[in-house]
Design a protein around this motif. Structure first.
Motif, short mmCIF file in Angstrom:
data_model
loop_
_atom_site.label_atom_id
_atom_site.label_comp_id
_atom_site.label_asym_id
_atom_site.label_seq_id
_atom_site.Cartn_x
_atom_site.Cartn_y
_atom_site.Cartn_z
N LEU A 26 0.83 -1.21 0.00
CA LEU A 26 0.00 0.00 0.00
C LEU A 26 0.87 1.26 0.00
O LEU A 26 0.56 2.24 -0.68
CB LEU A 26 -0.94 -0.01 1.21
CG LEU A 26 -2.13 -0.97 1.13
CD1 LEU A 26 -2.74 -1.17 2.51
CD2 LEU A 26 -3.18 -0.45 0.15
N SER A 161 -8.06 6.91 0.77
CA SER A 161 -8.49 5.52 0.76
C SER A 161 -7.33 4.58 1.13
O SER A 161 -7.49 3.64 1.92
CB SER A 161 -9.04 5.16 -0.63
OG SER A 161 -9.34 3.79 -0.70
N GLU A 165 -6.83 2.13 4.52
CA GLU A 165 -6.52 0.69 4.45
C GLU A 165 -5.21 0.39 5.16
O GLU A 165 -5.09 -0.65 5.85
CB GLU A 165 -6.46 0.26 2.99
CG GLU A 165 -6.14 -1.21 2.75
CD GLU A 165 -7.21 -2.16 3.26
OE1 GLU A 165 -6.95 -3.38 3.27
OE2 GLU A 165 -8.31 -1.70 3.66
N ARG A 168 -5.88 0.32 8.82
CA ARG A 168 -6.59 -0.92 9.21
C ARG A 168 -5.63 -2.09 9.27
O ARG A 168 -5.63 -2.87 10.23
CB ARG A 168 -7.71 -1.20 8.21
CG ARG A 168 -8.62 -2.36 8.61
CD ARG A 168 -9.66 -2.65 7.55
NE ARG A 168 -9.06 -3.27 6.38
CZ ARG A 168 -8.73 -4.56 6.30
NH1 ARG A 168 -8.91 -5.37 7.33
NH2 ARG A 168 -8.21 -5.05 5.19
N ARG A 169 -4.78 -2.19 8.25
CA ARG A 169 -3.82 -3.30 8.21
C ARG A 169 -2.78 -3.16 9.33
O ARG A 169 -2.38 -4.16 9.93
CB ARG A 169 -3.11 -3.29 6.86
CG ARG A 169 -3.99 -3.67 5.68
CD ARG A 169 -4.24 -5.15 5.63
NE ARG A 169 -4.75 -5.58 4.35
CZ ARG A 169 -4.83 -6.84 3.96
NH1 ARG A 169 -4.41 -7.81 4.77
NH2 ARG A 169 -5.34 -7.16 2.80
#
Length: 243
Positions: A26, A161, A165, A168-169
């Motif tokens: 990411l 976005s 993520e 969250r990860r």
């Protein structure tokens, strides 16, 4: 390092690796956003245009001041010519020598004014050209700024976005870290730092998923029989061996 590590703990280490790898991908995606590169290009273009506009504005201001100066000089010349011509034609000067000198003075003033008028025309042309350039630069700047605003909005949406993520990860990975012994975590992090972000890998069909090397069958059997913490002989990553 304690070699007796439960398979369940090693499995959770793989789960942690999955989260860490996801965060790394990411981050790479965020750093390599085409929109972000385009925005950087537009920002550089804007900076260059602003510099050009500043130069053109300065040139226009200089031409404007020069035009005003010459117009002022022509105005003064007109006043002086009018005064001298009034004396010339008033009949007040009767002496032929003085009259000749006055005529020469008027002629010289008119020649000087003519030269000033030529200079004024050149300055006016230069100012007009500079103002046209300035208008084009400003129009281009406004168009680039509008595109930069649109691209910037897309970059903010995309990075927002990705950041969500990643958060969250990262939170999922932090939770898993709480379940893993400190010494195993330390080894995992050390290997990750030197092995392109991958510190633990599964053994699937006799192949290390970290370096994709097929291990000898006898070595695979030994690992399965021993259990606990194992390392790939080729890449030295932690190898999770399932029965």
């Amino acid at each position: 390092m304690v070699r007796d590590v439960e398979l369940s703990t090693l499995t959770r280490l793989l789960d942690l690796q999955a989260e860490d790898s996801a965060v790394r991908l990411l981050q790479h995606r965020r750093d390599a956003l085409p929109e972000a590169r385009r925005l950087a290009e537009l920002d550089a273009q804007l900076a260059e245009l602003e510099s050009d506009i500043a130069i053109a504005t300065s040139q226009s201001d200089d031409a404007q001041r020069e035009q005003a100066r010459i117009e002022g000089e022509i105005g003064l010349a007109d006043q002086k010519i009018a005064r001298e011509e009034k004396r010339l034609f008033s009949g007040a000067v009767a002496n032929p020598k003085e009259l000749g000198a006055l005529q020469a003075e008027v002629a010289m003033l008119k020649r000087s004014r003519s030269t000033k008028e030529d200079e004024l025309l050149e300055v006016m042309v230069r100012r007009e050209q500079t103002d046209e350039t300035l208008a084009k630069l400003r129009a281009e700047r406004d168009a680039v700024a509008a595109e930069a605003a649109r691209v910037g909005e897309r970059v903010r949406a995309e990075t927002g976005s990705i950041d969500a993520e990643m958060a969250r990860r990262s939170a999922a990975g932090a939770a898993i870290r709480e379940e893993i012994p400190a010494d195993l975590l330390s080894l995992y992090d050390s290997i990750r730092a030197s092995k392109n972000g991958v510190g633990a890998a599964a053994l699937v069909g006799g192949t290390c998923q970290g370096c994709h090397t097929q291990l000898p069958a006898r070595e695979v059997e030994r690992m399965r029989a021993e259990g606990g913490l194992q390392r790939c002989d080729n890449c030295r990553r932690i190898l999770v061996v399932r029965a």
